[in-house]
Design a protein around this motif. Structure first.
Motif, PDB file in Angstrom:
ATOM      1  N   ASP A  25      49.725  40.118  39.903  1.00  0.00           N
ATOM      2  CA  ASP A  25      48.582  40.771  39.444  1.00  0.00           C
ATOM      3  C   ASP A  25      47.595  41.035  40.259  1.00  0.00           C
ATOM      4  OD1 ASP A  25      50.155  39.393  37.155  1.00  0.00           O
ATOM      5  OD2 ASP A  25      48.385  37.837  36.595  1.00  0.00           O
ATOM      6  N   TYR A  26      46.226  41.822  39.653  1.00  0.00           N
ATOM      7  CA  TYR A  26      45.579  42.229  40.669  1.00  0.00           C
ATOM      8  C   TYR A  26      44.285  42.444  40.011  1.00  0.00           C
ATOM      9  CZ  TYR A  26      48.168  45.679  44.175  1.00  0.00           C
ATOM     10  OH  TYR A  26      49.388  45.623  44.991  1.00  0.00           O
ATOM     11  N   ARG A  27      43.227  42.515  40.812  1.00  0.00           N
ATOM     12  CA  ARG A  27      41.827  42.672  39.661  1.00  0.00           C
ATOM     13  C   ARG A  27      41.296  43.267  41.480  1.00  0.00           C
ATOM     14  NH1 ARG A  27      39.816  35.924  40.493  1.00  0.00           N
ATOM     15  NH2 ARG A  27      39.543  36.191  43.005  1.00  0.00           N
ATOM     16  N   SER A  28      39.772  44.344  40.232  1.00  0.00           N
ATOM     17  CA  SER A  28      38.912  44.458  41.064  1.00  0.00           C
ATOM     18  C   SER A  28      38.096  43.100  41.691  1.00  0.00           C
ATOM     19  CB  SER A  28      37.977  45.211  40.007  1.00  0.00           C
ATOM     20  OG  SER A  28      37.156  44.621  39.342  1.00  0.00           O
ATOM     21  N   LYS A  29      37.768  44.495  43.131  1.00  0.00           N
ATOM     22  CA  LYS A  29      37.210  43.396  44.278  1.00  0.00           C
ATOM     23  C   LYS A  29      35.615  43.268  43.699  1.00  0.00           C
ATOM     24  CE  LYS A  29      37.292  41.999  49.292  1.00  0.00           C
ATOM     25  NZ  LYS A  29      37.571  42.607  50.103  1.00  0.00           N
ATOM     26  N   GLN A  30      35.216  45.003  43.828  1.00  0.00           N
ATOM     27  CA  GLN A  30      34.843  45.777  44.084  1.00  0.00           C
ATOM     28  C   GLN A  30      34.749  47.373  43.195  1.00  0.00           C
ATOM     29  OE1 GLN A  30      33.613  45.704  47.794  1.00  0.00           O
ATOM     30  NE2 GLN A  30      35.299  47.606  48.169  1.00  0.00           N
ATOM     31  N   SER A  31      33.181  47.593  42.763  1.00  0.00           N
ATOM     32  CA  SER A  31      33.619  49.241  42.294  1.00  0.00           C
ATOM     33  C   SER A  31      33.957  50.090  43.242  1.00  0.00           C
ATOM     34  CB  SER A  31      32.247  49.461  41.718  1.00  0.00           C
ATOM     35  OG  SER A  31      31.795  49.306  40.841  1.00  0.00           O
ATOM     36  N   GLY A  32      34.800  50.957  42.488  1.00  0.00           N
ATOM     37  CA  GLY A  32      35.119  52.075  43.330  1.00  0.00           C
ATOM     38  C   GLY A  32      36.167  52.873  42.830  1.00  0.00           C
ATOM     39  N   VAL A  61      49.399  42.579  35.741  1.00  0.00           N
ATOM     40  CA  VAL A  61      47.991  42.658  34.731  1.00  0.00           C
ATOM     41  C   VAL A  61      47.674  42.719  35.567  1.00  0.00           C
ATOM     42  CG1 VAL A  61      46.517  41.213  34.140  1.00  0.00           C
ATOM     43  CG2 VAL A  61      49.356  40.650  33.762  1.00  0.00           C
ATOM     44  N   ILE A  62      46.712  43.855  35.279  1.00  0.00           N
ATOM     45  CA  ILE A  62      45.500  44.898  36.009  1.00  0.00           C
ATOM     46  C   ILE A  62      44.039  44.526  35.339  1.00  0.00           C
ATOM     47  CG2 ILE A  62      44.427  47.021  37.491  1.00  0.00           C
ATOM     48  CD1 ILE A  62      47.546  47.654  37.616  1.00  0.00           C
ATOM     49  N   THR A  63      43.599  43.964  35.878  1.00  0.00           N
ATOM     50  CA  THR A  63      41.831  43.404  35.752  1.00  0.00           C
ATOM     51  C   THR A  63      41.092  43.973  36.006  1.00  0.00           C
ATOM     52  OG1 THR A  63      42.766  40.940  35.314  1.00  0.00           O
ATOM     53  CG2 THR A  63      40.974  41.434  34.471  1.00  0.00           C
ATOM     54  N   ILE A  64      39.942  44.604  35.297  1.00  0.00           N
ATOM     55  CA  ILE A  64      38.701  45.551  35.638  1.00  0.00           C
ATOM     56  C   ILE A  64      38.574  43.940  35.633  1.00  0.00           C
ATOM     57  CG2 ILE A  64      37.243  47.157  36.442  1.00  0.00           C
ATOM     58  CD1 ILE A  64      40.074  48.175  36.782  1.00  0.00           C
ATOM     59  N   ARG A  65      37.720  43.330  37.205  1.00  0.00           N
ATOM     60  CA  ARG A  65      35.973  43.060  36.205  1.00  0.00           C
ATOM     61  C   ARG A  65      35.107  43.240  35.438  1.00  0.00           C
ATOM     62  NH1 ARG A  65      36.439  39.551  41.304  1.00  0.00           N
ATOM     63  NH2 ARG A  65      35.568  37.901  40.420  1.00  0.00           N
ATOM     64  N   ALA A  66      34.700  42.158  35.014  1.00  0.00           N
ATOM     65  CA  ALA A  66      32.777  42.498  34.404  1.00  0.00           C
ATOM     66  C   ALA A  66      31.824  42.468  35.651  1.00  0.00           C
ATOM     67  CB  ALA A  66      32.470  40.904  33.916  1.00  0.00           C
ATOM     68  N   GLY A  67      31.446  43.900  35.206  1.00  0.00           N
ATOM     69  CA  GLY A  67      30.242  44.310  36.290  1.00  0.00           C
ATOM     70  C   GLY A  67      30.753  45.075  37.331  1.00  0.00           C
ATOM     71  N   VAL A  81      46.731  46.339  31.357  1.00  0.00           N
ATOM     72  CA  VAL A  81      45.576  47.133  32.291  1.00  0.00           C
ATOM     73  C   VAL A  81      44.087  46.080  30.799  1.00  0.00           C
ATOM     74  CG1 VAL A  81      43.756  48.570  32.685  1.00  0.00           C
ATOM     75  CG2 VAL A  81      45.763  49.338  33.360  1.00  0.00           C
ATOM     76  N   ILE A  82      43.371  45.475  32.059  1.00  0.00           N
ATOM     77  CA  ILE A  82      42.376  44.936  30.788  1.00  0.00           C
ATOM     78  C   ILE A  82      40.940  45.316  31.936  1.00  0.00           C
ATOM     79  CG2 ILE A  82      41.630  42.323  29.978  1.00  0.00           C
ATOM     80  CD1 ILE A  82      43.972  41.354  31.105  1.00  0.00           C
ATOM     81  N   VAL A  83      40.161  45.635  30.636  1.00  0.00           N
ATOM     82  CA  VAL A  83      38.728  46.059  31.025  1.00  0.00           C
ATOM     83  C   VAL A  83      38.070  45.050  30.543  1.00  0.00           C
ATOM     84  CG1 VAL A  83      37.233  47.772  30.916  1.00  0.00           C
ATOM     85  CG2 VAL A  83      39.488  48.504  31.758  1.00  0.00           C
ATOM     86  N   GLU A  84      37.543  44.034  31.322  1.00  0.00           N
ATOM     87  CA  GLU A  84      36.537  42.926  31.236  1.00  0.00           C
ATOM     88  C   GLU A  84      35.020  43.457  30.015  1.00  0.00           C
ATOM     89  OE1 GLU A  84      35.935  39.668  33.798  1.00  0.00           O
ATOM     90  OE2 GLU A  84      37.775  39.052  33.475  1.00  0.00           O
ATOM     91  N   THR A  85      34.495  42.816  29.744  1.00  0.00           N
ATOM     92  CA  THR A  85      33.436  42.974  29.016  1.00  0.00           C
ATOM     93  C   THR A  85      32.414  43.934  30.389  1.00  0.00           C
ATOM     94  OG1 THR A  85      33.188  41.922  27.356  1.00  0.00           O
ATOM     95  CG2 THR A  85      31.299  42.130  27.542  1.00  0.00           C
ATOM     96  N   SER A  86      31.415  44.606  30.144  1.00  0.00           N
ATOM     97  CA  SER A  86      30.578  45.399  30.890  1.00  0.00           C
ATOM     98  C   SER A  86      31.229  45.807  32.291  1.00  0.00           C
ATOM     99  CB  SER A  86      29.556  44.349  31.579  1.00  0.00           C
ATOM    100  OG  SER A  86      29.898  43.466  32.641  1.00  0.00           O
TER     101      SER A  86
END
Length: 95
Positions: A25-32, A61-67, A81-86
């Motif tokens: 699984d992947y998740r965003s570490k920061q914006s970019g 699963v690939i998650t774009i984390r809140a913020g 792909v999951i795009v969390e709230t915000s």
């Protein structure tokens, strides 16, 4: 004694459901940008580590984390792909 065991069992089950990630699984570490591996973390089965490559459809699963804001700046195929709230996921206008 039984109540302590039951409480421990319930706490263990809640932890399993809350942290239901799988190896790959992947998740965003920061914006970019999507294609920058440093913007991602990958779950190795035990912990989240810095990704060597950006995610693709062959990963979990690939998650774009809140913020966080991720820009898809290259042609890529992705699913689960999951795009969390915000959080935001946008496509570069030049694609």
């Amino acid at each position: 004694m039984k109540s302590k065991l039951l409480l421990f069992t319930l706490a263990s089950l809640i932890t399993i459901f809350v942290s239901g990630q799988s190896a790959g699984d992947y998740r965003s570490k920061q914006s970019g940008n999507w294609d920058v591996a440093a913007n991602w973390e990958r779950f190795d089965g035990v912990t989240w580590v810095v990704a060597a490559l950006p995610p693709t459809s062959t990963d979990g699963v690939i998650t774009i984390r809140a913020g966080h804001s991720i820009v898809v700046n290259v042609n890529t195929t992705a699913d689960q792909v999951i795009v969390e709230t915000s959080a935001t996921l946008t496509k570069d206008a030049h694609l």
